[in-house]
Each structure stands twice: as C-alpha cells, then as structure tokens.
Design an enzyme around this catalytic site. Structure first.
Site, PDB file in Angstrom:
ATOM      1  N   GLU A  14      30.587  58.301  59.045  1.00  0.00           N
ATOM      2  CA  GLU A  14      29.404  58.024  59.852  1.00  0.00           C
ATOM      3  C   GLU A  14      28.592  59.282  60.124  1.00  0.00           C
ATOM      4  OE1 GLU A  14      30.528  53.921  62.083  1.00  0.00           O
ATOM      5  OE2 GLU A  14      31.078  55.745  63.114  1.00  0.00           O
ATOM      6  N   CYS A  20      23.964  64.575  63.545  1.00  0.00           N
ATOM      7  CA  CYS A  20      25.389  64.867  63.746  1.00  0.00           C
ATOM      8  C   CYS A  20      26.125  64.496  62.455  1.00  0.00           C
ATOM      9  CB  CYS A  20      25.881  64.053  64.945  1.00  0.00           C
ATOM     10  SG  CYS A  20      27.613  64.321  65.309  1.00  0.00           S
ATOM     11  N   CYS A  60      40.767  62.835  60.549  1.00  0.00           N
ATOM     12  CA  CYS A  60      41.019  64.209  61.011  1.00  0.00           C
ATOM     13  C   CYS A  60      42.517  64.426  61.031  1.00  0.00           C
ATOM     14  CB  CYS A  60      40.429  64.394  62.423  1.00  0.00           C
ATOM     15  SG  CYS A  60      40.502  66.102  63.013  1.00  0.00           S
ATOM     16  N   CYS A 111      43.604  65.031  68.899  1.00  0.00           N
ATOM     17  CA  CYS A 111      43.179  65.233  70.282  1.00  0.00           C
ATOM     18  C   CYS A 111      43.237  63.876  70.986  1.00  0.00           C
ATOM     19  CB  CYS A 111      41.767  65.816  70.325  1.00  0.00           C
ATOM     20  SG  CYS A 111      41.669  67.350  69.379  1.00  0.00           S
ATOM     21  N   CYS A 155      40.038  61.531  71.510  1.00  0.00           N
ATOM     22  CA  CYS A 155      39.087  61.369  70.407  1.00  0.00           C
ATOM     23  C   CYS A 155      39.515  60.237  69.483  1.00  0.00           C
ATOM     24  CB  CYS A 155      38.995  62.671  69.612  1.00  0.00           C
ATOM     25  SG  CYS A 155      37.982  62.526  68.138  1.00  0.00           S
ATOM     26  N   GLY A 180      35.942  64.698  61.880  1.00  0.00           N
ATOM     27  CA  GLY A 180      36.684  65.759  61.206  1.00  0.00           C
ATOM     28  C   GLY A 180      36.564  67.128  61.848  1.00  0.00           C
ATOM     29  N   GLU A 181      37.465  68.007  61.411  1.00  0.00           N
ATOM     30  CA  GLU A 181      37.472  69.391  61.901  1.00  0.00           C
ATOM     31  C   GLU A 181      36.863  70.258  60.788  1.00  0.00           C
ATOM     32  OE1 GLU A 181      38.015  71.476  64.585  1.00  0.00           O
ATOM     33  OE2 GLU A 181      37.458  72.885  63.023  1.00  0.00           O
ATOM     34  N   SER A 213      30.969  72.842  65.381  1.00  0.00           N
ATOM     35  CA  SER A 213      31.901  72.655  66.495  1.00  0.00           C
ATOM     36  C   SER A 213      33.331  72.660  65.967  1.00  0.00           C
ATOM     37  CB  SER A 213      31.616  71.312  67.173  1.00  0.00           C
ATOM     38  OG  SER A 213      32.578  71.048  68.168  1.00  0.00           O
ATOM     39  N   HIS A 231      37.825  71.968  76.694  1.00  0.00           N
ATOM     40  CA  HIS A 231      38.464  70.803  77.329  1.00  0.00           C
ATOM     41  C   HIS A 231      39.592  71.082  78.320  1.00  0.00           C
ATOM     42  CE1 HIS A 231      35.917  68.812  74.571  1.00  0.00           C
ATOM     43  NE2 HIS A 231      36.718  68.826  73.545  1.00  0.00           N
ATOM     44  N   ASN A 279      33.637  59.410  76.577  1.00  0.00           N
ATOM     45  CA  ASN A 279      33.193  58.123  76.030  1.00  0.00           C
ATOM     46  C   ASN A 279      34.422  57.294  75.728  1.00  0.00           C
ATOM     47  OD1 ASN A 279      30.298  58.432  75.911  1.00  0.00           O
ATOM     48  ND2 ASN A 279      30.718  60.049  74.433  1.00  0.00           N
ATOM     49  N   CYS A 313      29.871  60.759  71.080  1.00  0.00           N
ATOM     50  CA  CYS A 313      30.943  61.688  70.689  1.00  0.00           C
ATOM     51  C   CYS A 313      32.300  60.998  70.740  1.00  0.00           C
ATOM     52  CB  CYS A 313      31.071  62.850  71.679  1.00  0.00           C
ATOM     53  SG  CYS A 313      29.633  63.846  71.836  1.00  0.00           S
TER      54      CYS A 313
HETATM   55  N1  SAH Z   1      36.492  68.451  65.238  1.00  0.00           N
HETATM   56  C1  SAH Z   1      35.451  69.163  65.857  1.00  0.00           C
HETATM   57  C2  SAH Z   1      34.090  68.478  65.771  1.00  0.00           C
HETATM   58  C3  SAH Z   1      34.016  66.988  66.012  1.00  0.00           C
HETATM   59  S1  SAH Z   1      34.218  66.366  67.637  1.00  0.00           S
HETATM   60  C4  SAH Z   1      35.791  69.467  67.290  1.00  0.00           C
HETATM   61  O1  SAH Z   1      36.753  68.934  67.789  1.00  0.00           O
HETATM   62  O2  SAH Z   1      35.098  70.306  67.875  1.00  0.00           O
HETATM   63  C5  SAH Z   1      32.715  66.749  68.522  1.00  0.00           C
HETATM   64  C6  SAH Z   1      32.929  66.848  70.040  1.00  0.00           C
HETATM   65  O3  SAH Z   1      33.125  65.559  70.645  1.00  0.00           O
HETATM   66  C7  SAH Z   1      34.140  67.687  70.397  1.00  0.00           C
HETATM   67  O4  SAH Z   1      33.878  68.567  71.469  1.00  0.00           O
HETATM   68  C8  SAH Z   1      35.108  66.627  70.830  1.00  0.00           C
HETATM   69  O5  SAH Z   1      36.115  67.175  71.618  1.00  0.00           O
HETATM   70  C9  SAH Z   1      34.215  65.653  71.558  1.00  0.00           C
HETATM   71  N2  SAH Z   1      34.805  64.340  71.770  1.00  0.00           N
HETATM   72  C10 SAH Z   1      35.751  63.730  71.015  1.00  0.00           C
HETATM   73  N3  SAH Z   1      36.056  62.515  71.529  1.00  0.00           N
HETATM   74  C11 SAH Z   1      35.295  62.353  72.618  1.00  0.00           C
HETATM   75  C12 SAH Z   1      35.145  61.269  73.551  1.00  0.00           C
HETATM   76  N4  SAH Z   1      35.840  60.138  73.440  1.00  0.00           N
HETATM   77  N5  SAH Z   1      34.256  61.425  74.561  1.00  0.00           N
HETATM   78  C13 SAH Z   1      33.510  62.546  74.648  1.00  0.00           C
HETATM   79  N6  SAH Z   1      33.602  63.585  73.786  1.00  0.00           N
HETATM   80  C14 SAH Z   1      34.499  63.496  72.787  1.00  0.00           C
HETATM   81 FE1  SF4 Z   2      40.120  66.716  67.743  1.00  0.00          FE
HETATM   82 FE2  SF4 Z   2      37.649  67.121  66.725  1.00  0.00          FE
HETATM   83 FE3  SF4 Z   2      39.617  66.052  65.197  1.00  0.00          FE
HETATM   84 FE4  SF4 Z   2      38.558  64.633  67.166  1.00  0.00          FE
HETATM   85  S1  SF4 Z   2      37.506  65.329  65.343  1.00  0.00           S
HETATM   86  S2  SF4 Z   2      40.765  64.829  66.675  1.00  0.00           S
HETATM   87  S3  SF4 Z   2      38.134  66.217  68.704  1.00  0.00           S
HETATM   88  S4  SF4 Z   2      39.589  68.111  66.091  1.00  0.00           S
END
Ligand code: SAH
Ligand code: SF4
Length: 403
Positions: free
Chosen positions: A122, A135, A142, A146, A149, A206-207, A238, A262, A337, A380
């Site tokens: 997406e 975005c 991933c 986390c 997420c 993804g990371e 990010s 976080h 979210n 996000c």
């Molecule tokens: N993997 C990378 C980039 C993608 S996530 C990273 O983790 O930075 C982009 C952002 O959205 C990150 O800061 C992540 O922690 C945040 N995020 C993930 N799930 C979320 C959620 N359910 N609500 C709000 N922010 C979230």
């Molecule tokens: Fe964590 Fe970013 Fe991967 Fe989501 S996309 S699991 S926030 S590293």
C-alpha cells in the site's frame, strides 16, 4: 468533498490480470550508471549510451512516460528495439480509495520475483495545506514485530526492489496528474512550486533500513535534480532503529531522518520496539547525534506513539525531553491508530495534550500528528489491515463452500 470514503472505479486496463514473473526487465529504478551499462549491454553503441541514458532518464522521471514510442527524440528503430527488450510498466492498481479528508490509498500489485508470488503493498497520499506527502512502502510485511503496528503482525514476504519503490512515486504522480504534459516540447522541467507530491516519507510498510541498498538507489533517483527532483530535505526515512544503517543513511543517502522512539527506557522499548534489544537507546541516540548536517533547520523527527497507560506519563515526557537534549529534534506525538486485536488503546486526548505541554515547554512546537485517512485504513500502522481482513473473509467463504 463527499461525506463518505470513495472507492474509485478503475478502468478495465488497470485491473489486476494475475501476474507471473515480469516478461521483460524494467529500466525503471536503475541508477544512472546501471542504466547506461544496461543500454550498452543491449547493444546501444558505447559512445551513445551516456546520451541515451540521459534522454531516457528525462522521459521516465520528468515526463513519466510508460511507452518507448513516446520518446520522440530517439529514432523509431531504437525505440522499437528497446521496447522489445525492456518494459516500463506500472504496477497494477488493485484498489484506489479516497478518504473524506482527501487522503488517497492505493493497493498495488507487483509481479512475482523468482519462486515467489505476486505481492500487494500500500501507498498513501496525504494532501495538506501547502504540501502533499506520499507515504511509500519499502517491504512486503516486516521482519520486526512492534506490538502496536499492524504491519508487524504480517509475515515478511520480501524486500521491494528499487524499481518497485520508485514505481509507487511514479504511479501516484500519474494518478494525481502531477507530471507535466508528455506532449509539451522537449526541455520540460519539473516546476518548483505547485506539485501535488512535494514530500516523500518512507513510513509505509516495512523497515527501510533492512532493505538498505534498494531504498538507497530509489531515493537517490527520486532526489536527482534532472529527474523527479524531490529535494533531500523533503524526503524523510523513518526507522525503528537499525543503528549501523543510520550511519550509512547519513553518509550515503543524506535524506531527513525520523526515529520511531516510542519509549524512553530500554525495558519498555525492548517490548514495544523489539529491535531495541539489538541496538538500545544509548546507541541509537549516539547515531542520531552523529547524523551529518544537523541544525535548527535540519532536525531529526522523533516519533512517539501514544499508548494509554503504557508510555504516556508525564515523567516519561520529561525523560524524553532530557534524552534528546543537544540533538536538533522535532517530536511527533502520534495518537495510536487502533486495529482489531492489537491489545493497545490510544491515550486519552487530555493526557496527550498534557504530555504535549511538557514537550512544548521544552521548546518543541505543535507535536501532535492528526490521524489521516482512518476511514480507509490509511493511518500509520494500519496499512494492509482492511485488505487482510477482506482476504480472510474470502478465505472463510471459500472454506465454507468447500466444506
Ligand atoms: N518501519 C519504520 C517505518 C514504518 S512505520 C518504522 O518503524 O519507523 C511508520 C510510523 O508509524 C512509525 O513511527 C511507527 O512506529 C508508527 N506506527 C506503527 N503502527 C502505528 C499505529 N497503530 N498507530 C500509530 N502509529 C503507528
Ligand atoms: Fe515496527 Fe516499523 Fe516494522 Fe511496524 S513497520 S513492525 S513499526 S519496524
């Protein structure tokens, strides 16, 4: 603006066909040198390869053409030869949705690679006053998990190629009508102002730092001044905290950096953002301090998702400010979210505001991020959740009919 989210009716031409391996290699996503070498390998005379690469670069990234026949400053024979060898196709759009707030989300399908299957990812466009942000995703799923997420609950399928990362930008510009008219005289340049996509954030699925080489190649192409011309100041990568590759990002890519912080203590961050077990907070912040070119005008963004009763106390707000002392930083508080089964709740609004007050008093301005596109699951951490559920429903009904 309509009051409900819209599902765009796609033309038959861009509906998914069910894709096997791509028939021909693409020229999209090759850096200048690789593009030149690829043309030379395909028989373009060595002396011409550099010029041809520049011409093709212009057509691909300034004009956004998808057909060699449109490259009118090359001979017909060459255009036909290239068309027989290479493709410039865009991914299929499985679904395009527009939120009531104007946020737009595409579910895109890329062809299978090697032994794999076609993959869906997406991409989200967020229009704001005076700018528009795309975005972009870097991986299918991933490897990290986390806890807050949704992408983290999905199996990691594969890295996206540099072509697939760039294709998200090209496709979004095309769908938004953000390319200059392909028929304007040769020499069209990218306008400085008024582009719908003015900013890129690598904050989709993804990371990105676990797919360093492809992300690097794509971002260097996106920021090339003779092509898409997105300034590195307007591209933000990010990361959840891959420390060695933060150093490489500073040295080799030079875009803006965002850190998914976080938590302010290692014990909690180990839980929420498991990459912390490998690279704890102190090492992460050392890498941030060493990031090249930081100043008041070029700051690192620290993202902080607000989780009720988990990381949202005022003591934690004060500790956050203390930890970041000396680093040119912006703090972005993200209301959590929700998604089904996450086990987390978003902090109360009052708590977010008092947390923000502490951060504000320490000199960080307007830090709460307004959630966008929640009605189309584009916010996000929600990416792929609706489509995943849809697939589950399809699976359930298939199971039921098989029973
Ligand atoms: N993997 C990378 C980039 C993608 S996530 C990273 O983790 O930075 C982009 C952002 O959205 C990150 O800061 C992540 O922690 C945040 N995020 C993930 N799930 C979320 C959620 N359910 N609500 C709000 N922010 C979230
Ligand atoms: Fe964590 Fe970013 Fe991967 Fe989501 S996309 S699991 S926030 S590293």
């Amino acid at each position: 603006m309509s009051e409900t989210a819209t599902l765009i009716d796609l033309d038959a031409g861009i509906r998914p066909q069910g894709m096997g391996e791509p028939e021909k290699p693409s020229l999209i996503g090759l850096g200048r040198e690789r593009l030149q070498a690829t043309l030379a390998d395909a028989g373009v005379p060595e002396k011409q390869a550099r010029m041809r690469a520049s011409q093709i670069w212009h057509w691909l990234y300034v004009r956004g053409v998808t057909d060699f026949s449109q490259m009118t400053n090359m001979s017909k024979a060459l255009r036909e030869d290239l068309a027989n060898r290479f493709a410039l196709t865009r991914p299929d759009i499985v679904e395009e949705q527009v939120s009531v707030d104007g946020t737009r989300k595409w579910l895109l399908r890329f062809p299978a690679r090697g032994a794999g299957r076609p993959v869906d990812i997406e991409t989200v466009y967020i229009p704001e006053e005076g700018r528009g942000t795309l975005c972009v995703s870097s991986q299918v799923g991933c490897t990290l998990t986390c806890t807050f997420c949704h992408t983290g609950t999905q199996r990691m399928v594969r890295n996206l190629t540099s072509e697939e990362i760039l294709a998200q930008i090209l496709l979004a510009r095309e769908r938004l009508g953000d390319f200059p008219d392909a028929h304007t005289p040769q020499g069209a340049i990218v306008p400085k102002d008024g582009r719908l996509i003015s900013n890129i954030v690598m904050m989709g699925m993804g990371e990105p730092l676990y797919n360093f080489d492809n992300v690097k190649e794509a971002l260097l192409i996106a920021s090339d001044g003779d092509g898409l011309s997105l300034s590195k100041r307007r591209i933000t990568l990010s990361t959840s905290g891959h420390v060695p590759n933060i150093y490489r990002t500073g040295d080799e890519i030079g875009v803006m950096l965002a850190i998914s912080m976080h938590a302010v203590r290692d014990d909690l961050r180990n839980e929420l953002v498991p990459i912390n077990r490998k690279w704890p907070i102190a090492e992460l912040l050392d890498a941030c301090r060493a990031y090249p070119g930081l100043s008041n005008a070029k700051r690192i963004t620290f993202e902080y998702v607000m989780l009720k009763g988990i990381n949202d106390s005022l003591a934690e707000a004060r500790e956050l400010v203390r930890l970041l002392k000396g680093i040119p930083a912006k703090i972005n508080l993200i209301p959590f979210n929700p998604w089904p089964g996450s086990g987390h709740e978003c902090s109360d609004w009052e708590q977010i505001e008092t947390f923000a007050d502490v951060v504000n008093r320490a000199g960080y301005a307007s830090p709460i991020r307004t959630p966008r596109g929640r009605d189309i699951f584009a916010a996000c951490g929600q990416l792929k959740s609706a489509s995943q559920r849809m697939k589950k429903r399809d699976r359930d009904s298939a199971d039921a009919s098989a029973a």
